[in-house]
Design an enzyme around this catalytic site. Sequence first.
Site, PDB file in Angstrom:
ATOM      1  N   HIS A 149     -19.885  15.617  73.191  1.00 53.63           N
ATOM      2  CA  HIS A 149     -20.940  14.720  72.704  1.00 53.63           C
ATOM      3  C   HIS A 149     -20.943  14.796  71.189  1.00 53.63           C
ATOM      4  O   HIS A 149     -20.637  15.842  70.627  1.00 53.63           O
ATOM      5  CB  HIS A 149     -22.317  15.172  73.229  1.00 53.63           C
ATOM      6  CG  HIS A 149     -23.454  14.503  72.530  1.00 53.63           C
ATOM      7  ND1 HIS A 149     -23.924  13.265  72.901  1.00 53.63           N
ATOM      8  CD2 HIS A 149     -24.177  14.870  71.436  1.00 53.63           C
ATOM      9  CE1 HIS A 149     -24.904  12.913  72.067  1.00 53.63           C
ATOM     10  NE2 HIS A 149     -25.073  13.876  71.176  1.00 53.63           N
ATOM     11  N   ARG A 153     -11.613  12.586  74.523  1.00 52.76           N
ATOM     12  CA  ARG A 153     -12.034  12.036  75.826  1.00 52.76           C
ATOM     13  C   ARG A 153     -10.864  11.413  76.570  1.00 52.76           C
ATOM     14  O   ARG A 153     -10.736  11.569  77.788  1.00 52.76           O
ATOM     15  CB  ARG A 153     -13.177  11.041  75.622  1.00 52.76           C
ATOM     16  CG  ARG A 153     -14.500  11.745  75.328  1.00 52.76           C
ATOM     17  CD  ARG A 153     -15.530  10.791  74.841  1.00 52.76           C
ATOM     18  NE  ARG A 153     -16.879  11.366  74.808  1.00 52.76           N
ATOM     19  CZ  ARG A 153     -17.888  10.817  74.145  1.00 52.76           C
ATOM     20  NH1 ARG A 153     -17.716   9.697  73.472  1.00 52.76           N
ATOM     21  NH2 ARG A 153     -19.079  11.379  74.159  1.00 52.76           N
ATOM     22  N   THR A 207     -17.140   6.573  74.794  1.00 54.86           N
ATOM     23  CA  THR A 207     -17.881   7.263  75.865  1.00 54.86           C
ATOM     24  C   THR A 207     -17.124   7.165  77.185  1.00 54.86           C
ATOM     25  O   THR A 207     -16.976   8.147  77.903  1.00 54.86           O
ATOM     26  CB  THR A 207     -19.286   6.613  76.021  1.00 54.86           C
ATOM     27  OG1 THR A 207     -19.945   6.658  74.761  1.00 54.86           O
ATOM     28  CG2 THR A 207     -20.115   7.331  77.074  1.00 54.86           C
ATOM     29  N   ARG A 267     -16.844  11.084  65.855  1.00 59.39           N
ATOM     30  CA  ARG A 267     -16.833  10.077  66.930  1.00 59.39           C
ATOM     31  C   ARG A 267     -15.423   9.519  67.128  1.00 59.39           C
ATOM     32  O   ARG A 267     -15.008   9.233  68.251  1.00 59.39           O
ATOM     33  CB  ARG A 267     -17.850   8.967  66.648  1.00 59.39           C
ATOM     34  CG  ARG A 267     -19.281   9.483  66.808  1.00 59.39           C
ATOM     35  CD  ARG A 267     -20.321   8.417  66.549  1.00 59.39           C
ATOM     36  NE  ARG A 267     -20.417   7.461  67.636  1.00 59.39           N
ATOM     37  CZ  ARG A 267     -21.053   7.679  68.781  1.00 59.39           C
ATOM     38  NH1 ARG A 267     -21.619   8.852  69.014  1.00 59.39           N
ATOM     39  NH2 ARG A 267     -21.123   6.747  69.703  1.00 59.39           N
ATOM     40  N   LYS A 312     -19.320  19.973  76.472  1.00 57.21           N
ATOM     41  CA  LYS A 312     -20.162  19.883  77.667  1.00 57.21           C
ATOM     42  C   LYS A 312     -19.691  20.851  78.762  1.00 57.21           C
ATOM     43  O   LYS A 312     -18.592  21.420  78.672  1.00 57.21           O
ATOM     44  CB  LYS A 312     -20.131  18.436  78.186  1.00 57.21           C
ATOM     45  CG  LYS A 312     -20.694  17.432  77.173  1.00 57.21           C
ATOM     46  CD  LYS A 312     -20.750  16.022  77.770  1.00 57.21           C
ATOM     47  CE  LYS A 312     -21.336  15.050  76.770  1.00 57.21           C
ATOM     48  NZ  LYS A 312     -21.585  13.720  77.360  1.00 57.21           N
ATOM     49  N   TYR A 325     -31.751  14.260  75.786  1.00 60.04           N
ATOM     50  CA  TYR A 325     -31.319  12.877  76.047  1.00 60.04           C
ATOM     51  C   TYR A 325     -32.499  11.914  76.208  1.00 60.04           C
ATOM     52  O   TYR A 325     -32.360  10.879  76.853  1.00 60.04           O
ATOM     53  CB  TYR A 325     -30.446  12.837  77.309  1.00 60.04           C
ATOM     54  CG  TYR A 325     -28.991  13.192  77.067  1.00 60.04           C
ATOM     55  CD1 TYR A 325     -28.217  12.504  76.135  1.00 60.04           C
ATOM     56  CD2 TYR A 325     -28.379  14.205  77.797  1.00 60.04           C
ATOM     57  CE1 TYR A 325     -26.884  12.820  75.927  1.00 60.04           C
ATOM     58  CE2 TYR A 325     -27.031  14.539  77.599  1.00 60.04           C
ATOM     59  CZ  TYR A 325     -26.299  13.829  76.654  1.00 60.04           C
ATOM     60  OH  TYR A 325     -24.982  14.140  76.457  1.00 60.04           O
ATOM     61  N   PHE A 382     -28.290   6.368  84.324  1.00 59.43           N
ATOM     62  CA  PHE A 382     -27.550   7.623  84.355  1.00 59.43           C
ATOM     63  C   PHE A 382     -28.365   8.825  83.862  1.00 59.43           C
ATOM     64  O   PHE A 382     -27.846   9.933  83.786  1.00 59.43           O
ATOM     65  CB  PHE A 382     -26.260   7.489  83.532  1.00 59.43           C
ATOM     66  CG  PHE A 382     -26.468   7.065  82.092  1.00 59.43           C
ATOM     67  CD1 PHE A 382     -26.755   7.997  81.106  1.00 59.43           C
ATOM     68  CD2 PHE A 382     -26.384   5.725  81.731  1.00 59.43           C
ATOM     69  CE1 PHE A 382     -26.946   7.607  79.785  1.00 59.43           C
ATOM     70  CE2 PHE A 382     -26.577   5.327  80.415  1.00 59.43           C
ATOM     71  CZ  PHE A 382     -26.865   6.276  79.435  1.00 59.43           C
ATOM     72  N   ASN A 427     -17.468  13.714  80.245  1.00 57.25           N
ATOM     73  CA  ASN A 427     -16.581  13.249  79.171  1.00 57.25           C
ATOM     74  C   ASN A 427     -16.387  14.296  78.073  1.00 57.25           C
ATOM     75  O   ASN A 427     -16.135  13.962  76.924  1.00 57.25           O
ATOM     76  CB  ASN A 427     -17.058  11.892  78.631  1.00 57.25           C
ATOM     77  CG  ASN A 427     -18.450  11.944  78.045  1.00 57.25           C
ATOM     78  OD1 ASN A 427     -19.112  12.978  78.098  1.00 57.25           O
ATOM     79  ND2 ASN A 427     -18.907  10.850  77.476  1.00 57.25           N
ATOM     80  N   GLU A 484     -30.871  16.041  66.642  1.00 63.26           N
ATOM     81  CA  GLU A 484     -30.026  16.863  67.528  1.00 63.26           C
ATOM     82  C   GLU A 484     -29.710  18.226  66.906  1.00 63.26           C
ATOM     83  O   GLU A 484     -29.686  19.242  67.601  1.00 63.26           O
ATOM     84  CB  GLU A 484     -28.749  16.092  67.882  1.00 63.26           C
ATOM     85  CG  GLU A 484     -29.062  14.851  68.728  1.00 63.26           C
ATOM     86  CD  GLU A 484     -27.823  14.093  69.181  1.00 63.26           C
ATOM     87  OE1 GLU A 484     -26.711  14.353  68.677  1.00 63.26           O
ATOM     88  OE2 GLU A 484     -27.981  13.223  70.064  1.00 63.26           O
TER      89      GLU A 484
HETATM   90  P1  CMP Z   1     -22.949  11.106  75.514  1.00 64.48           P
HETATM   91  O1  CMP Z   1     -22.202  10.606  74.333  1.00 64.48           O
HETATM   92  O2  CMP Z   1     -23.288  12.558  75.547  1.00 64.48           O
HETATM   93  O3  CMP Z   1     -24.307  10.246  75.644  1.00 64.48           O
HETATM   94  C1  CMP Z   1     -24.953  10.024  76.888  1.00 64.48           C
HETATM   95  C2  CMP Z   1     -24.147  10.511  78.047  1.00 64.48           C
HETATM   96  O4  CMP Z   1     -24.524   9.987  79.315  1.00 64.48           O
HETATM   97  C3  CMP Z   1     -22.712  10.079  77.870  1.00 64.48           C
HETATM   98  O5  CMP Z   1     -22.101  10.784  76.815  1.00 64.48           O
HETATM   99  C4  CMP Z   1     -22.156  10.331  79.254  1.00 64.48           C
HETATM  100  O6  CMP Z   1     -21.862  11.699  79.472  1.00 64.48           O
HETATM  101  C5  CMP Z   1     -23.342   9.971  80.138  1.00 64.48           C
HETATM  102  N1  CMP Z   1     -23.197   8.653  80.773  1.00 64.48           N
HETATM  103  C6  CMP Z   1     -23.000   8.446  82.090  1.00 64.48           C
HETATM  104  N2  CMP Z   1     -22.920   7.150  82.362  1.00 64.48           N
HETATM  105  C7  CMP Z   1     -23.055   6.486  81.190  1.00 64.48           C
HETATM  106  C8  CMP Z   1     -23.050   5.104  80.832  1.00 64.48           C
HETATM  107  N3  CMP Z   1     -22.895   4.134  81.741  1.00 64.48           N
HETATM  108  N4  CMP Z   1     -23.194   4.802  79.528  1.00 64.48           N
HETATM  109  C9  CMP Z   1     -23.368   5.767  78.611  1.00 64.48           C
HETATM  110  N5  CMP Z   1     -23.388   7.095  78.902  1.00 64.48           N
HETATM  111  C10 CMP Z   1     -23.220   7.455  80.179  1.00 64.48           C
END
Ligand code: CMP
Length: 140
Positions: free
Chosen positions: A116, A103, A92, A86, A10, A50, A58, A113, A127
């Site tokens: 992805h 992470r 996350t 993962r 990211k 997304y 978010f 974070n 994706e």
């Molecule tokens: P990602 O795995 O890319 O999937 C969705 C993204 O939204 C997540 O990582 C974070 O970067 C962002 N995000 C921000 N807040 C939240 C949350 N509360 N729960 C999940 N994803 C979040």
Amino acid sequence: MMERTLGIIKPDGVGRDIIGTVLERIEKAGLKIVALKMIRMSKVQAKGFYKVHEGRPFYESVTDFMSSGPCVVMILEGDDAIAAYRGLMGATNYEEAAEGTIRRDFATDIEKNVVHGSDSPETARFEMDYFFSALEAAPA
Ligand code: CMP
């Protein structure tokens, strides 16, 4: 089972110059990088990516963030690649991520974070097709 997954470094990871570190962890874990490029998403493109999170609190913020700078997108291949990647990324929320995960080591925020990864075979298909043409993602 041999599988493919979509990975992203990211804008925070690219901005902090840890592309090499992340790629090294991926390769050392035995995942093969079969496609790789740097892209810069528009807000609309980030929202499309997304779309599954549309309506969540978010959504606006994460799509602003993901379109704020370049990302490295890649297709990773290996045994149970979706779960393996993962595991390498960690949860996350970096505060809940296991020791030694990307992470846990580098994220600064639940949103920023660093990486992805697809969460299911269906998501991985969507994706990978979102970022790579058939020519770029040659079959195994
Ligand atoms: P990602 O795995 O890319 O999937 C969705 C993204 O939204 C997540 O990582 C974070 O970067 C962002 N995000 C921000 N807040 C939240 C949350 N509360 N729960 C999940 N994803 C979040």
